[in-house]
Motif scaffolding. Structure first.
Motif, PDB file in Angstrom:
ATOM      1  N   PRO A 157       0.861  -1.182   0.000  1.00 16.53           N
ATOM      2  CA  PRO A 157       0.000   0.000   0.000  1.00 16.53           C
ATOM      3  C   PRO A 157       0.904   1.241   0.000  1.00 16.53           C
ATOM      4  O   PRO A 157       1.426   1.629   1.030  1.00 16.53           O
ATOM      5  N   PHE A 158       1.126   1.805  -1.173  1.00 16.80           N
ATOM      6  CA  PHE A 158       2.143   2.840  -1.356  1.00 16.80           C
ATOM      7  C   PHE A 158       1.795   4.128  -0.623  1.00 16.80           C
ATOM      8  O   PHE A 158       0.715   4.678  -0.790  1.00 16.80           O
ATOM      9  N   GLU A 159       2.733   4.587   0.213  1.00 20.61           N
ATOM     10  CA  GLU A 159       2.617   5.889   0.874  1.00 20.61           C
ATOM     11  C   GLU A 159       3.990   6.520   0.892  1.00 20.61           C
ATOM     12  O   GLU A 159       4.984   5.843   1.170  1.00 20.61           O
ATOM     13  N   LEU A 160       4.038   7.802   0.588  1.00 13.37           N
ATOM     14  CA  LEU A 160       5.318   8.513   0.567  1.00 13.37           C
ATOM     15  C   LEU A 160       5.917   8.587   1.966  1.00 13.37           C
ATOM     16  O   LEU A 160       5.201   8.668   2.957  1.00 13.37           O
ATOM     17  N   PRO A 177       6.058   6.917  -8.164  1.00 11.28           N
ATOM     18  CA  PRO A 177       6.271   6.759  -9.595  1.00 11.28           C
ATOM     19  C   PRO A 177       5.109   7.426 -10.341  1.00 11.28           C
ATOM     20  O   PRO A 177       3.975   7.384  -9.854  1.00 11.28           O
ATOM     21  N   PRO A 178       5.369   8.051 -11.497  1.00 11.39           N
ATOM     22  CA  PRO A 178       4.333   8.832 -12.185  1.00 11.39           C
ATOM     23  C   PRO A 178       3.064   8.034 -12.490  1.00 11.39           C
ATOM     24  O   PRO A 178       1.974   8.541 -12.378  1.00 11.39           O
ATOM     25  N   ASP A 179       3.198   6.766 -12.831  1.00 11.05           N
ATOM     26  CA  ASP A 179       2.023   5.974 -13.196  1.00 11.05           C
ATOM     27  C   ASP A 179       1.633   4.970 -12.107  1.00 11.05           C
ATOM     28  O   ASP A 179       0.806   4.103 -12.332  1.00 11.05           O
ATOM     29  N   MET A 180       2.247   5.085 -10.938  1.00 12.22           N
ATOM     30  CA  MET A 180       2.022   4.168  -9.809  1.00 12.22           C
ATOM     31  C   MET A 180       2.286   2.710 -10.203  1.00 12.22           C
ATOM     32  O   MET A 180       1.739   1.791  -9.612  1.00 12.22           O
ATOM     33  N   GLN A 181       3.130   2.508 -11.200  1.00 12.49           N
ATOM     34  CA  GLN A 181       3.519   1.167 -11.615  1.00 12.49           C
ATOM     35  C   GLN A 181       4.901   0.887 -11.058  1.00 12.49           C
ATOM     36  O   GLN A 181       5.732   1.778 -10.991  1.00 12.49           O
ATOM     37  N   CYS A 182       5.143  -0.348 -10.685  1.00 13.70           N
ATOM     38  CA  CYS A 182       6.442  -0.728 -10.168  1.00 13.70           C
ATOM     39  C   CYS A 182       7.024  -1.808 -11.066  1.00 13.70           C
ATOM     40  O   CYS A 182       6.351  -2.795 -11.357  1.00 13.70           O
ATOM     41  N   PRO A 188      -2.971   1.692  -4.022  1.00 14.06           N
ATOM     42  CA  PRO A 188      -3.176   3.023  -3.422  1.00 14.06           C
ATOM     43  C   PRO A 188      -3.736   2.891  -2.014  1.00 14.06           C
ATOM     44  O   PRO A 188      -4.587   2.039  -1.773  1.00 14.06           O
ATOM     45  N   PRO A 189      -3.232   3.732  -1.074  1.00 17.18           N
ATOM     46  CA  PRO A 189      -3.764   3.686   0.290  1.00 17.18           C
ATOM     47  C   PRO A 189      -5.185   4.234   0.301  1.00 17.18           C
ATOM     48  O   PRO A 189      -5.583   4.931  -0.631  1.00 17.18           O
ATOM     49  N   PRO A 190      -5.972   3.945   1.338  1.00 14.07           N
ATOM     50  CA  PRO A 190      -7.334   4.487   1.411  1.00 14.07           C
ATOM     51  C   PRO A 190      -7.306   6.012   1.375  1.00 14.07           C
ATOM     52  O   PRO A 190      -6.467   6.634   2.022  1.00 14.07           O
ATOM     53  N   GLN A 191      -8.197   6.601   0.606  1.00 17.65           N
ATOM     54  CA  GLN A 191      -8.217   8.059   0.436  1.00 17.65           C
ATOM     55  C   GLN A 191      -9.037   8.727   1.536  1.00 17.65           C
ATOM     56  O   GLN A 191     -10.109   8.240   1.895  1.00 17.65           O
TER      57      GLN A 191
END
Length: 177
Positions: A17-20, A78-83, A127-130
């Motif tokens: 769950p990506f978070e900066l 990453p710009p497209d949230m792809q890894c 994506p983390p919960p908004q």
């Protein structure tokens, strides 16, 4: 690539769950389906970004081993949230009584004639919960200034914070009149 013949890997896709600016972990379980002890080694295309514990080990016959993969805190998304990072789990049958300390890189060398099983694992960012939207619907009268504050009370962006602060001050000024 599917699960190998020696070790069953669950899951085959590592989801973070990506978070900066936050270190994130996920785990996978290795199951030895064979009647022999199996040594494993985990490699990645991006070793500075991940910490794998344990990254080598021995899974006893018909046993499990949990492996934790920790992604270091990232400064930008990453710009497209792809890894595009990948992991390779290599496994090889070893003699009984062998421990993780006895594992050598040569064991995983196919050129030496070793029967090395390989499984590729993908990395996926989730994506983390908004938090609720900072844009308020309807009249601003009587609405809460906490509209863009997440459940744990933190504000996600400075612009949200500035908007909130202004709304909060305006609300207090009008209520104190």
């Amino acid at each position: 690539m599917s699960n190998g013949d020696l070790l069953q890997i669950e899951p085959l896709e590592l989801q973070f769950p990506f978070e900066l600016k936050k270190q994130i972990s996920c785990s996978m379980q290795l199951t030895n389906k064979s009647d022999n002890p199996v040594a494993f080694k985990v490699k990645t295309t991006n070793p500075k970004k991940y910490c794998v514990r344990p990254n080598t080990g021995v899974v006893l016959p018909h046993s499990n081993c949990d492996v934790t993969v920790t992604m270091q805190a990232q400064k930008e998304a990453p710009p497209d949230m792809q890894c595009r990072d990948k992991f390779l789990l290599q496994s090889v049958v070893v003699a009984s009584g062998l421990t993780a300390k006895d594992i050598t890189p040569e064991m995983f060398n196919k050129e030496s004639g070793n029967q090395v099983d390989e499984s590729k694992l993908r990395v996926v960012y989730v994506p983390p919960p908004q938090p609720p939207s900072p844009v308020r619907e309807g009249s601003e009268e009587g609405s809460s200034p906490r509209a863009s504050v997440s459940d744990n009370g933190t504000v996600n962006q400075t612009s949200d914070f500035n908007m909130m602060s202004k709304a909060f001050v305006e609300q207090h000024e009008s209520s104190s009149e």
